[in-house]
Design an enzyme around this catalytic site. Structure first.
Site, PDB file in Angstrom:
ATOM      1  N   ASP A  58       0.846  -1.199   0.000  1.00 21.63           N
ATOM      2  CA  ASP A  58       0.000   0.000   0.000  1.00 21.63           C
ATOM      3  C   ASP A  58       0.884   1.253   0.000  1.00 21.63           C
ATOM      4  O   ASP A  58       0.379   2.384  -0.038  1.00 21.63           O
ATOM      5  CB  ASP A  58      -1.023  -0.009   1.142  1.00 21.63           C
ATOM      6  CG  ASP A  58      -0.392  -0.138   2.511  1.00 21.63           C
ATOM      7  OD1 ASP A  58       0.853  -0.201   2.599  1.00 21.63           O
ATOM      8  OD2 ASP A  58      -1.133  -0.189   3.505  1.00 21.63           O
ATOM      9  N   SER A  59       2.220   1.045  -0.048  1.00 16.33           N
ATOM     10  CA  SER A  59       3.133   2.161  -0.312  1.00 16.33           C
ATOM     11  C   SER A  59       2.874   2.728  -1.704  1.00 16.33           C
ATOM     12  O   SER A  59       3.403   3.788  -2.051  1.00 16.33           O
ATOM     13  CB  SER A  59       4.592   1.709  -0.186  1.00 16.33           C
ATOM     14  OG  SER A  59       4.820   0.539  -0.954  1.00 16.33           O
ATOM     15  N   ASP A  97      -0.928  -6.152  -0.062  1.00 12.65           N
ATOM     16  CA  ASP A  97      -1.314  -5.540   1.222  1.00 12.65           C
ATOM     17  C   ASP A  97      -2.818  -5.385   1.298  1.00 12.65           C
ATOM     18  O   ASP A  97      -3.438  -4.844   0.369  1.00 12.65           O
ATOM     19  CB  ASP A  97      -0.714  -4.123   1.324  1.00 12.65           C
ATOM     20  CG  ASP A  97       0.565  -4.095   2.121  1.00 12.65           C
ATOM     21  OD1 ASP A  97       0.789  -5.002   2.948  1.00 12.65           O
ATOM     22  OD2 ASP A  97       1.363  -3.148   1.915  1.00 12.65           O
ATOM     23  N   LYS A 127      -0.908  -9.490   2.907  1.00 10.65           N
ATOM     24  CA  LYS A 127      -0.146  -9.023   4.074  1.00 10.65           C
ATOM     25  C   LYS A 127      -1.046  -8.107   4.908  1.00 10.65           C
ATOM     26  O   LYS A 127      -1.744  -7.255   4.371  1.00 10.65           O
ATOM     27  CB  LYS A 127       1.126  -8.281   3.650  1.00 10.65           C
ATOM     28  CG  LYS A 127       1.915  -7.725   4.833  1.00 10.65           C
ATOM     29  CD  LYS A 127       3.330  -7.353   4.470  1.00 10.65           C
ATOM     30  CE  LYS A 127       3.491  -6.012   3.802  1.00 10.65           C
ATOM     31  NZ  LYS A 127       2.989  -4.844   4.562  1.00 10.65           N
ATOM     32  N   GLU A 129      -1.065  -5.730   8.671  1.00 13.54           N
ATOM     33  CA  GLU A 129      -0.248  -5.111   9.721  1.00 13.54           C
ATOM     34  C   GLU A 129      -0.873  -5.356  11.091  1.00 13.54           C
ATOM     35  O   GLU A 129      -2.069  -5.073  11.291  1.00 13.54           O
ATOM     36  CB  GLU A 129      -0.133  -3.597   9.480  1.00 13.54           C
ATOM     37  CG  GLU A 129       0.618  -3.255   8.205  1.00 13.54           C
ATOM     38  CD  GLU A 129       0.784  -1.747   7.994  1.00 13.54           C
ATOM     39  OE1 GLU A 129       0.460  -0.956   8.906  1.00 13.54           O
ATOM     40  OE2 GLU A 129       1.237  -1.369   6.899  1.00 13.54           O
ATOM     41  N   GLU A 196       9.548  -4.262  10.309  1.00  8.28           N
ATOM     42  CA  GLU A 196       9.950  -2.957   9.765  1.00  8.28           C
ATOM     43  C   GLU A 196      10.539  -2.060  10.842  1.00  8.28           C
ATOM     44  O   GLU A 196       9.942  -1.836  11.892  1.00  8.28           O
ATOM     45  CB  GLU A 196       8.733  -2.274   9.105  1.00  8.28           C
ATOM     46  CG  GLU A 196       9.088  -0.911   8.509  1.00  8.28           C
ATOM     47  CD  GLU A 196       8.086  -0.368   7.517  1.00  8.28           C
ATOM     48  OE1 GLU A 196       7.117  -1.071   7.170  1.00  8.28           O
ATOM     49  OE2 GLU A 196       8.288   0.785   7.068  1.00  8.28           O
TER      50      GLU A 196
HETATM   51  O1  KIV Z   1       3.634  -1.101   1.633  1.00  5.30           O
HETATM   52  C1  KIV Z   1       4.828  -1.464   1.621  1.00  5.30           C
HETATM   53  O2  KIV Z   1       5.578  -1.185   0.690  1.00  5.30           O
HETATM   54  C2  KIV Z   1       5.324  -2.216   2.766  1.00  5.30           C
HETATM   55  C3  KIV Z   1       6.803  -2.416   2.859  1.00  5.30           C
HETATM   56  C4  KIV Z   1       7.436  -1.189   3.359  1.00  5.30           C
HETATM   57  C5  KIV Z   1       7.158  -3.607   3.649  1.00  5.30           C
HETATM   58  O3  KIV Z   1       4.566  -2.634   3.592  1.00  5.30           O
END
Ligand code: KIV
Length: 278
Positions: A58-59, A97, A127, A129, A196
Protein backbone atom coordinates in the site's frame (compact mmCIF):
# COMPACT_ATOMS: atom_id res chain seq x y z
CA UNK A 1 28.30 -9.22 -10.43
CA UNK A 2 30.53 -12.02 -9.11
CA UNK A 3 29.93 -15.61 -10.31
CA UNK A 4 29.16 -16.55 -6.69
CA UNK A 5 26.39 -13.94 -6.46
CA UNK A 6 25.00 -14.93 -9.90
CA UNK A 7 24.68 -18.48 -8.58
CA UNK A 8 22.05 -17.30 -6.10
CA UNK A 9 19.70 -16.15 -8.85
CA UNK A 10 16.73 -18.28 -9.87
CA UNK A 11 17.08 -20.67 -6.98
CA UNK A 12 14.45 -23.42 -6.83
CA UNK A 13 14.94 -24.31 -10.54
CA UNK A 14 12.90 -21.36 -11.77
CA UNK A 15 9.76 -22.86 -10.21
CA UNK A 16 6.98 -20.65 -8.83
CA UNK A 17 7.85 -19.43 -5.32
CA UNK A 18 5.22 -20.55 -2.80
CA UNK A 19 4.64 -20.22 0.94
CA UNK A 20 6.10 -23.73 1.25
CA UNK A 21 9.26 -22.61 -0.60
CA UNK A 22 9.59 -19.65 1.80
CA UNK A 23 9.80 -22.04 4.74
CA UNK A 24 12.22 -24.29 2.85
CA UNK A 25 14.49 -21.30 2.13
CA UNK A 26 14.61 -20.43 5.82
CA UNK A 27 15.43 -24.04 6.72
CA UNK A 28 18.21 -24.10 4.11
CA UNK A 29 19.58 -20.71 5.20
CA UNK A 30 18.85 -19.17 1.80
CA UNK A 31 17.97 -15.47 2.09
CA UNK A 32 14.71 -14.26 0.54
CA UNK A 33 14.82 -11.18 -1.74
CA UNK A 34 11.59 -9.19 -1.99
CA UNK A 35 10.71 -5.86 -3.63
CA UNK A 36 7.53 -3.91 -4.11
CA UNK A 37 5.90 -3.41 -7.51
CA UNK A 38 2.62 -1.86 -8.54
CA UNK A 39 2.37 -2.30 -12.30
CA UNK A 40 2.74 -4.85 -15.10
CA UNK A 41 5.96 -3.57 -16.74
CA UNK A 42 8.06 -3.26 -13.58
CA UNK A 43 6.72 -6.52 -12.20
CA UNK A 44 7.79 -8.28 -15.40
CA UNK A 45 11.34 -6.85 -15.19
CA UNK A 46 11.90 -7.72 -11.54
CA UNK A 47 10.35 -11.18 -11.89
CA UNK A 48 12.64 -11.97 -14.81
CA UNK A 49 15.62 -10.62 -12.85
CA UNK A 50 15.05 -13.39 -10.29
CA UNK A 51 13.35 -11.69 -7.34
CA UNK A 52 11.78 -14.27 -4.98
CA UNK A 53 8.72 -12.30 -3.93
CA UNK A 54 6.88 -9.15 -4.96
CA UNK A 55 4.89 -7.06 -2.52
CA UNK A 56 2.06 -5.03 -4.00
CA UNK A 57 2.42 -2.67 -1.07
CA UNK A 58 0.00 0.00 0.00
CA UNK A 59 3.13 2.16 -0.31
CA UNK A 60 1.58 2.63 -3.78
CA UNK A 61 -0.22 5.43 -1.96
CA UNK A 62 3.12 7.23 -1.44
CA UNK A 63 5.13 6.39 -4.55
CA UNK A 64 2.41 6.02 -7.19
CA UNK A 65 -0.15 8.56 -6.00
CA UNK A 66 1.97 11.02 -3.97
CA UNK A 67 -0.10 10.78 -0.78
CA UNK A 68 1.51 11.54 2.60
CA UNK A 69 0.42 8.22 4.15
CA UNK A 70 -0.77 4.75 3.09
CA UNK A 71 -4.20 5.29 4.65
CA UNK A 72 -6.15 6.42 1.56
CA UNK A 73 -5.67 3.15 -0.37
CA UNK A 74 -8.87 1.21 -1.07
CA UNK A 75 -9.62 -2.43 -1.87
CA UNK A 76 -10.44 -1.43 -5.47
CA UNK A 77 -7.06 0.30 -5.85
CA UNK A 78 -5.14 -2.64 -4.38
CA UNK A 79 -6.99 -4.96 -6.78
CA UNK A 80 -6.06 -2.72 -9.73
CA UNK A 81 -2.35 -2.76 -8.77
CA UNK A 82 -2.43 -6.46 -7.80
CA UNK A 83 -3.99 -7.54 -11.10
CA UNK A 84 -1.45 -5.44 -13.05
CA UNK A 85 1.47 -7.07 -11.20
CA UNK A 86 0.06 -10.58 -11.56
CA UNK A 87 -0.17 -10.09 -15.33
CA UNK A 88 3.61 -9.57 -15.46
CA UNK A 89 4.80 -12.32 -13.10
CA UNK A 90 5.63 -15.98 -13.73
CA UNK A 91 7.92 -17.07 -10.89
CA UNK A 92 7.90 -14.71 -7.91
CA UNK A 93 5.41 -15.06 -5.10
CA UNK A 94 3.00 -12.10 -5.20
CA UNK A 95 1.75 -10.73 -1.87
CA UNK A 96 -0.84 -7.93 -1.70
CA UNK A 97 -1.31 -5.54 1.22
CA UNK A 98 -4.81 -5.42 2.68
CA UNK A 99 -5.51 -1.70 2.95
CA UNK A 100 -6.13 0.29 6.13
CA UNK A 101 -9.48 -0.34 7.79
CA UNK A 102 -10.42 -3.41 5.73
CA UNK A 103 -9.64 -6.11 8.34
CA UNK A 104 -10.29 -4.33 11.64
CA UNK A 105 -14.03 -4.10 12.20
CA UNK A 106 -14.77 -7.85 12.17
CA UNK A 107 -13.27 -11.16 11.06
CA UNK A 108 -16.16 -11.65 8.65
CA UNK A 109 -15.57 -8.27 6.97
CA UNK A 110 -11.86 -9.15 6.80
CA UNK A 111 -12.66 -12.43 5.04
CA UNK A 112 -15.03 -10.72 2.59
CA UNK A 113 -12.34 -8.19 1.61
CA UNK A 114 -9.56 -10.81 1.53
CA UNK A 115 -11.57 -13.17 -0.68
CA UNK A 116 -12.42 -10.33 -3.06
CA UNK A 117 -8.75 -9.31 -3.42
CA UNK A 118 -7.66 -12.91 -4.00
CA UNK A 119 -10.49 -13.70 -6.44
CA UNK A 120 -10.01 -10.56 -8.54
CA UNK A 121 -6.20 -10.62 -8.64
CA UNK A 122 -5.29 -14.33 -8.37
CA UNK A 123 -2.37 -13.29 -6.13
CA UNK A 124 -0.57 -15.79 -3.90
CA UNK A 125 -1.00 -14.22 -0.46
CA UNK A 126 -2.02 -11.15 1.53
CA UNK A 127 -0.15 -9.02 4.07
CA UNK A 128 -1.78 -7.52 7.20
CA UNK A 129 -0.25 -5.11 9.72
CA UNK A 130 -0.54 -5.99 13.41
CA UNK A 131 -0.42 -8.78 15.97
CA UNK A 132 -2.75 -9.59 18.83
CA UNK A 133 -5.24 -6.81 17.91
CA UNK A 134 -6.05 -8.40 14.55
CA UNK A 135 -5.44 -12.08 15.35
CA UNK A 136 -9.10 -13.10 14.96
CA UNK A 137 -9.18 -11.59 11.46
CA UNK A 138 -5.89 -13.34 10.64
CA UNK A 139 -7.32 -16.70 11.74
CA UNK A 140 -10.55 -16.15 9.79
CA UNK A 141 -8.68 -15.27 6.57
CA UNK A 142 -6.32 -18.24 7.01
CA UNK A 143 -9.30 -20.53 7.46
CA UNK A 144 -10.53 -19.38 4.04
CA UNK A 145 -7.33 -20.92 2.64
CA UNK A 146 -5.52 -17.62 2.05
CA UNK A 147 -1.81 -17.48 3.02
CA UNK A 148 -0.91 -14.49 5.19
CA UNK A 149 2.30 -12.56 5.71
CA UNK A 150 2.29 -10.60 8.97
CA UNK A 151 3.83 -7.14 9.48
CA UNK A 152 5.22 -5.94 12.84
CA UNK A 153 7.43 -3.11 14.09
CA UNK A 154 6.80 0.15 12.27
CA UNK A 155 3.31 -0.26 10.80
CA UNK A 156 2.65 2.66 8.43
CA UNK A 157 -1.14 2.17 8.63
CA UNK A 158 -0.87 3.17 12.34
CA UNK A 159 1.18 6.32 11.68
CA UNK A 160 -1.42 8.54 13.36
CA UNK A 161 -1.07 6.48 16.54
CA UNK A 162 2.77 6.63 16.56
CA UNK A 163 3.09 10.20 15.31
CA UNK A 164 6.35 9.51 13.40
CA UNK A 165 8.22 6.96 11.26
CA UNK A 166 10.98 6.58 13.90
CA UNK A 167 12.58 3.28 14.97
CA UNK A 168 10.11 1.03 16.83
CA UNK A 169 10.48 -1.47 19.70
CA UNK A 170 13.52 0.18 21.33
CA UNK A 171 12.17 -0.39 24.86
CA UNK A 172 11.58 -3.62 26.76
CA UNK A 173 7.79 -3.42 26.74
CA UNK A 174 7.41 -2.87 23.01
CA UNK A 175 10.04 -5.47 22.13
CA UNK A 176 8.37 -8.07 24.38
CA UNK A 177 5.04 -7.32 22.69
CA UNK A 178 6.61 -7.68 19.25
CA UNK A 179 8.08 -11.09 20.16
CA UNK A 180 4.72 -12.22 21.51
CA UNK A 181 2.90 -10.92 18.40
CA UNK A 182 5.33 -12.85 16.17
CA UNK A 183 4.60 -16.00 18.19
CA UNK A 184 0.83 -15.48 17.86
CA UNK A 185 1.07 -14.89 14.10
CA UNK A 186 3.21 -18.00 13.59
CA UNK A 187 0.89 -20.12 15.75
CA UNK A 188 -2.15 -18.84 13.85
CA UNK A 189 -0.51 -20.09 10.63
CA UNK A 190 1.12 -17.06 8.92
CA UNK A 191 3.86 -18.18 6.52
CA UNK A 192 6.16 -15.19 7.07
CA UNK A 193 6.38 -11.80 8.81
CA UNK A 194 7.76 -8.42 7.72
CA UNK A 195 9.71 -6.68 10.49
CA UNK A 196 9.95 -2.96 9.76
CA UNK A 197 12.41 -0.50 11.32
CA UNK A 198 13.34 -2.22 14.58
CA UNK A 199 16.78 -2.80 16.17
CA UNK A 200 18.87 -5.49 14.40
CA UNK A 201 19.42 -7.38 17.64
CA UNK A 202 15.68 -7.71 18.29
CA UNK A 203 15.01 -8.73 14.67
CA UNK A 204 17.72 -11.41 15.02
CA UNK A 205 16.15 -12.75 18.21
CA UNK A 206 12.71 -12.98 16.57
CA UNK A 207 14.17 -14.65 13.44
CA UNK A 208 15.89 -17.28 15.61
CA UNK A 209 12.84 -17.80 17.84
CA UNK A 210 10.42 -18.36 14.99
CA UNK A 211 10.48 -21.07 12.34
CA UNK A 212 8.77 -18.97 9.64
CA UNK A 213 10.90 -16.44 7.70
CA UNK A 214 11.27 -12.89 8.98
CA UNK A 215 11.64 -10.38 6.13
CA UNK A 216 13.29 -7.17 7.26
CA UNK A 217 13.13 -3.55 6.11
CA UNK A 218 15.37 -1.43 8.28
CA UNK A 219 15.74 -4.44 10.60
CA UNK A 220 19.39 -5.30 9.93
CA UNK A 221 21.06 -8.42 8.55
CA UNK A 222 20.11 -11.09 11.09
CA UNK A 223 16.74 -11.85 9.46
CA UNK A 224 15.76 -14.36 6.75
CA UNK A 225 15.24 -11.92 3.90
CA UNK A 226 14.91 -8.27 2.92
CA UNK A 227 12.24 -6.13 1.30
CA UNK A 228 12.59 -2.63 -0.12
CA UNK A 229 10.24 -0.27 -1.90
CA UNK A 230 11.32 -0.48 -5.53
CA UNK A 231 11.16 3.27 -6.19
CA UNK A 232 13.52 3.84 -3.24
CA UNK A 233 16.13 1.24 -4.23
CA UNK A 234 16.08 2.43 -7.86
CA UNK A 235 16.72 6.02 -6.78
CA UNK A 236 13.43 7.43 -8.08
CA UNK A 237 12.50 8.88 -4.72
CA UNK A 238 15.16 11.56 -4.22
CA UNK A 239 13.80 13.01 -0.99
CA UNK A 240 13.78 9.71 0.94
CA UNK A 241 17.12 8.66 2.43
CA UNK A 242 16.72 6.54 5.55
CA UNK A 243 19.84 4.84 6.87
CA UNK A 244 18.66 1.37 5.78
CA UNK A 245 18.21 2.32 2.13
CA UNK A 246 20.84 1.19 -0.40
CA UNK A 247 20.32 2.69 -3.87
CA UNK A 248 21.08 0.29 -6.74
CA UNK A 249 20.35 2.81 -9.50
CA UNK A 250 19.84 6.55 -9.90
CA UNK A 251 16.73 6.59 -12.05
CA UNK A 252 15.65 10.09 -11.06
CA UNK A 253 18.79 11.52 -12.65
CA UNK A 254 18.68 9.07 -15.61
CA UNK A 255 15.05 9.85 -16.45
CA UNK A 256 15.53 13.57 -15.93
CA UNK A 257 18.52 13.50 -18.32
CA UNK A 258 16.63 11.43 -20.94
CA UNK A 259 13.63 13.77 -20.85
CA UNK A 260 15.86 16.86 -21.15
CA UNK A 261 17.64 15.37 -24.19
CA UNK A 262 14.34 14.36 -25.84
CA UNK A 263 12.84 17.82 -25.22
CA UNK A 264 15.93 19.50 -26.67
CA UNK A 265 15.87 17.19 -29.73
CA UNK A 266 12.20 17.92 -30.44
CA UNK A 267 12.67 21.67 -30.06
CA UNK A 268 15.74 21.60 -32.34
CA UNK A 269 13.78 19.57 -34.97
CA UNK A 270 16.47 16.91 -34.55
CA UNK A 271 13.88 14.24 -33.72
CA UNK A 272 12.54 12.42 -35.67
CA UNK A 273 15.22 11.99 -38.33
CA UNK A 274 14.54 10.71 -41.86
CA UNK A 275 15.39 7.17 -40.65
CA UNK A 276 12.84 7.47 -37.89
CA UNK A 277 10.06 8.58 -40.28
CA UNK A 278 7.80 6.70 -42.78
O1 KIV B 1 3.63 -1.10 1.63
C1 KIV B 1 4.83 -1.46 1.62
O2 KIV B 1 5.58 -1.19 0.69
C2 KIV B 1 5.32 -2.22 2.77
C3 KIV B 1 6.80 -2.42 2.86
C4 KIV B 1 7.44 -1.19 3.36
C5 KIV B 1 7.16 -3.61 3.65
O3 KIV B 1 4.57 -2.63 3.59
Amino acid sequence: MSEEKKGYLSSGNGKKVTAHRFREMKQQGEKIAMLTAYDYSMAQVIDQAGIDAILVGDSASNVMVGNRTTLPMTVDQMIYHGRSVMNGVKRAMVVIDMPFGTYHSSPSEAVTNAVRIMRETEADALKLEGGEEIIESVKAILSAGIPIMGHLGLMPQSINKYGSYALRAKGDEESAKLREDARLLEEAGCFSIVLEKIPSSLAGIVARERSIPMIGIGAGPEVDGQVLVMHDMLGLNKGFSPRFLRRYAHLYEDINDAVQRYTADVKASDYPSADESY
